[in-house]
Design a protein around this motif. Structure first.
Motif, PDB file in Angstrom:
ATOM      1  N   LEU A   1       0.790  -1.215   0.132  1.00 27.43           N
ATOM      2  CA  LEU A   1      -0.082  -0.048  -0.056  1.00 27.43           C
ATOM      3  C   LEU A   1       0.842   1.194  -0.043  1.00 27.43           C
ATOM      4  CD1 LEU A   1      -2.785  -1.101   2.533  1.00 27.43           C
ATOM      5  CD2 LEU A   1      -2.958  -1.305  -0.100  1.00 27.43           C
ATOM      6  N   ASP A   2       2.108   1.246   0.396  1.00 27.48           N
ATOM      7  CA  ASP A   2       2.993   2.303   0.796  1.00 27.48           C
ATOM      8  C   ASP A   2       3.226   2.885  -0.701  1.00 27.48           C
ATOM      9  OD1 ASP A   2       3.317   2.257   3.287  1.00 27.48           O
ATOM     10  OD2 ASP A   2       5.224   1.238   3.123  1.00 27.48           O
ATOM     11  N   LYS A   3       3.230   2.220  -1.991  1.00 25.15           N
ATOM     12  CA  LYS A   3       3.247   2.594  -2.912  1.00 25.15           C
ATOM     13  C   LYS A   3       2.360   3.242  -3.991  1.00 25.15           C
ATOM     14  CE  LYS A   3       6.794  -1.071  -4.174  1.00 25.15           C
ATOM     15  NZ  LYS A   3       8.232  -0.126  -4.406  1.00 25.15           N
ATOM     16  N   LEU A   4       1.136   3.300  -3.328  1.00 25.50           N
ATOM     17  CA  LEU A   4      -0.218   3.944  -3.755  1.00 25.50           C
ATOM     18  C   LEU A   4       0.151   5.298  -3.630  1.00 25.50           C
ATOM     19  CD1 LEU A   4      -2.959   1.884  -2.042  1.00 25.50           C
ATOM     20  CD2 LEU A   4      -2.248   1.600  -4.583  1.00 25.50           C
ATOM     21  N   PRO A   5      -0.468   6.001  -4.852  1.00 24.59           N
ATOM     22  CA  PRO A   5      -0.001   7.393  -5.062  1.00 24.59           C
ATOM     23  C   PRO A   5      -0.473   8.295  -3.444  1.00 24.59           C
ATOM     24  CG  PRO A   5      -1.371   6.884  -6.757  1.00 24.59           C
ATOM     25  CD  PRO A   5      -1.269   5.599  -6.210  1.00 24.59           C
ATOM     26  N   ASP A   6      -1.727   7.938  -2.895  1.00 20.51           N
ATOM     27  CA  ASP A   6      -1.919   8.515  -1.685  1.00 20.51           C
ATOM     28  C   ASP A   6      -1.397   7.949  -0.294  1.00 20.51           C
ATOM     29  OD1 ASP A   6      -3.546  10.193  -3.456  1.00 20.51           O
ATOM     30  OD2 ASP A   6      -5.306   8.767  -2.953  1.00 20.51           O
ATOM     31  N   GLY A   7      -0.369   7.016  -0.676  1.00 21.77           N
ATOM     32  CA  GLY A   7       0.342   6.485   0.534  1.00 21.77           C
ATOM     33  C   GLY A   7      -0.733   5.097   0.855  1.00 21.77           C
ATOM     34  N   PRO A   8      -0.045   4.895   2.293  1.00 20.24           N
ATOM     35  CA  PRO A   8      -0.746   3.679   3.132  1.00 20.24           C
ATOM     36  C   PRO A   8      -2.171   4.055   3.751  1.00 20.24           C
ATOM     37  CG  PRO A   8       1.126   4.440   4.272  1.00 20.24           C
ATOM     38  CD  PRO A   8       0.988   5.433   3.014  1.00 20.24           C
ATOM     39  N   GLY A   9      -2.280   5.367   4.007  1.00 17.38           N
ATOM     40  CA  GLY A   9      -3.659   5.755   4.536  1.00 17.38           C
ATOM     41  C   GLY A   9      -3.664   5.158   6.092  1.00 17.38           C
ATOM     42  N   PRO A  10      -4.788   4.507   6.422  1.00 13.92           N
ATOM     43  CA  PRO A  10      -5.073   3.890   7.473  1.00 13.92           C
ATOM     44  C   PRO A  10      -4.324   2.861   7.816  1.00 13.92           C
ATOM     45  CG  PRO A  10      -7.190   4.271   6.462  1.00 13.92           C
ATOM     46  CD  PRO A  10      -6.056   4.801   5.527  1.00 13.92           C
ATOM     47  N   ALA A  11      -3.647   2.263   6.868  1.00 11.29           N
ATOM     48  CA  ALA A  11      -2.908   1.077   7.023  1.00 11.29           C
ATOM     49  C   ALA A  11      -1.564   1.375   7.660  1.00 11.29           C
ATOM     50  CB  ALA A  11      -2.373   0.385   5.832  1.00 11.29           C
ATOM     51  N   ALA A  12      -1.078   2.627   7.648  1.00 13.59           N
ATOM     52  CA  ALA A  12       0.065   3.153   8.658  1.00 13.59           C
ATOM     53  C   ALA A  12       0.093   2.867   9.960  1.00 13.59           C
ATOM     54  CB  ALA A  12       0.471   4.561   8.337  1.00 13.59           C
ATOM     55  N   GLU A  13      -1.353   2.683  10.561  1.00 15.03           N
ATOM     56  CA  GLU A  13      -1.490   2.333  11.802  1.00 15.03           C
ATOM     57  C   GLU A  13      -1.049   1.127  12.429  1.00 15.03           C
ATOM     58  OE1 GLU A  13      -2.963   4.540  14.308  1.00 15.03           O
ATOM     59  OE2 GLU A  13      -2.620   6.048  12.930  1.00 15.03           O
ATOM     60  N   LEU A  14      -1.056   0.049  11.254  1.00 15.56           N
ATOM     61  CA  LEU A  14      -0.496  -1.107  11.617  1.00 15.56           C
ATOM     62  C   LEU A  14       1.006  -1.191  12.122  1.00 15.56           C
ATOM     63  CD1 LEU A  14      -2.034  -3.012   8.440  1.00 15.56           C
ATOM     64  CD2 LEU A  14      -2.670  -3.068  10.728  1.00 15.56           C
ATOM     65  N   LEU A  15       1.711  -0.261  11.534  1.00 15.96           N
ATOM     66  CA  LEU A  15       3.124   0.000  12.275  1.00 15.96           C
ATOM     67  C   LEU A  15       3.336   0.883  13.462  1.00 15.96           C
ATOM     68  CD1 LEU A  15       5.530  -0.204   9.032  1.00 15.96           C
ATOM     69  CD2 LEU A  15       4.365  -2.098  10.684  1.00 15.96           C
ATOM     70  N   LYS A  16       2.191   2.115  13.294  1.00 16.18           N
ATOM     71  CA  LYS A  16       2.390   2.765  14.313  1.00 16.18           C
ATOM     72  C   LYS A  16       2.130   2.512  15.650  1.00 16.18           C
ATOM     73  CE  LYS A  16       1.517   7.150  11.605  1.00 16.18           C
ATOM     74  NZ  LYS A  16       0.345   7.930  10.897  1.00 16.18           N
ATOM     75  N   VAL A  17       0.923   1.635  15.592  1.00 17.30           N
ATOM     76  CA  VAL A  17       0.527   1.032  16.986  1.00 17.30           C
ATOM     77  C   VAL A  17       1.546   0.307  17.480  1.00 17.30           C
ATOM     78  CG1 VAL A  17      -0.988  -0.589  17.989  1.00 17.30           C
ATOM     79  CG2 VAL A  17      -2.043   1.092  16.311  1.00 17.30           C
ATOM     80  N   PRO A  18       2.192  -0.607  16.973  1.00 15.91           N
ATOM     81  CA  PRO A  18       3.382  -1.367  17.902  1.00 15.91           C
ATOM     82  C   PRO A  18       4.400  -0.514  18.083  1.00 15.91           C
ATOM     83  CG  PRO A  18       3.166  -2.052  15.546  1.00 15.91           C
ATOM     84  CD  PRO A  18       1.963  -1.361  15.823  1.00 15.91           C
ATOM     85  N   ILE A  19       4.783   0.443  17.239  1.00 19.88           N
ATOM     86  CA  ILE A  19       5.950   1.298  17.649  1.00 19.88           C
ATOM     87  C   ILE A  19       5.537   2.090  18.610  1.00 19.88           C
ATOM     88  CG2 ILE A  19       7.227   3.354  16.639  1.00 19.88           C
ATOM     89  CD1 ILE A  19       6.749   2.336  13.879  1.00 19.88           C
ATOM     90  N   ASP A  20       4.273   2.667  18.706  1.00 21.88           N
ATOM     91  CA  ASP A  20       3.942   3.490  20.123  1.00 21.88           C
ATOM     92  C   ASP A  20       3.916   2.673  21.208  1.00 21.88           C
ATOM     93  OD1 ASP A  20       3.653   5.683  18.366  1.00 21.88           O
ATOM     94  OD2 ASP A  20       1.453   5.448  18.212  1.00 21.88           O
TER      95      ASP A  20
END
Lengths: 206, 206
Positions: free
Chosen positions: A122-141
């Motif tokens: 999803l990172d390669k989509l023109p608008d970026g990963p959108g809500p999917a970024a939470e999938l990494l933000k949640v464990p990082i936080d």
């Protein structure tokens, strides 16, 4: 509000059951094949639901991908909460998180990290990963909170490091088709966590 | 063998030029969009070559993907050779490799690691990543040689760790759209490498 009549309740339960089956099938199919190679027809077949009925729940594949992201997020939050209940010590929690990833070594060696490989696509989509970024933000936080509780002023950097090590190891395990790679990295991460002491705030800068 | 007549030489040079343009366009397009979202028509358009001519060089998208993998491998080997020539010290070579990744922070924050994101996508194929696995094996093997030269008995594990940290950081940078993340990780990896001393063979086991 009064309770709906029994027939309506059953109808709602069936609707919810079908939607859940579709989302569960979408999670599995997209994990195994990637978003782009998965069609609504694949998901309908995996759920055992006629394609025509799928449109009742999801108009587009994007709607299904959004539901898949939400399902992953809900699972991730439940998993982190379970790790927190099982261990009081933040260090043990971090070890336990990595070990639970390593426990999925076989499937990760075949298909990669379910959340990480989805983000990569999803990172390669023109608008970026959108809500999917939470999938990494949640464990990082979450990891950042554990390192902060250990008294580390550089908790954010350490959180990035531990999640990056997991994500990178998952990619290597899958590309090299090596199910044991994550277990070895998990043991090494545990040893590294044992060396992590408190770092005063003034020592945390670069 | 006698030299071919001039007309034939020019013809061969033109053929090679077109093939190279197609491969370069395929490397860029597949990096930006992923394999599955890229068509032969996209690649032809990016190369400025009529689609009908593409089939003269590549019969299928798989053939192009194989050429893209070979182009990446050739670039990776050239880059590692350049790092080796520039630094005699294995520790400096490892730092330099990570720093060179970090130097591409902007594009990695947009599209991920060119090689890693390609592997992530190909890893899900039923037959696995095939020759694309070399894209990760080559830097891991190279890093292992550097850690061995530093006298480390656990050189393989350290090589896995450093490449996993890069690949994981690239995914995080791209999902979080944070071009500076790799630079911060590069500085932290450099500090970590400075702490790496020789480990006797008998101390290397787990």
């Amino acid at each position: 509000m009064t309770a709906p009549p029994l027939a309506a309740t059953s109808f709602l339960a069936t609707r919810r059951g079908k939607r859940e089956r579709l989302v569960a099938a979408a999670v599995e199919t997209i994990y195994a094949r990637g978003v782009e190679r998965t069609t609504l027809a694949d998901i309908a077949a995996a759920a055992g639901i006629p394609l025509g009925n799928v449109y009742y729940y999801f108009k587009t594949k994007n709607d299904i991908v959004r539901a898949v992201v939400e399902a992953h997020l809900s699972d991730a939050r439940a998993m982190l909460a379970a790790v927190e209940s099982a261990h009081d010590d933040p260090r043990e929690r971090l070890k336990s998180l990595f070990a639970s990833f390593a426990g999925q070594g076989e499937q990760i060696a075949r298909y990669g990290c379910p959340q990480g490989s989805l983000c990569t696509e999803l990172d390669k989509l023109p608008d970026g990963p959108g809500p999917a970024a939470e999938l990494l933000k949640v464990p990082i936080d979450w990891a950042e909170r554990q390192f902060s509780a250990l008294g580390r002023a550089d908790a954010r950097d350490l959180a990035i490091e531990v999640i990056a090590r997991y994500q990178g190891s998952a990619l290597l395990a899958s590309t090299l088709r090596d199910p044991d790679l994550l277990a070895r990295e998990s043991a090494r991460v545990a040893a590294w966590l044992d060396t992590i002491g408190a770092l005063a705030a003034e020592g945390g800068g670069a």
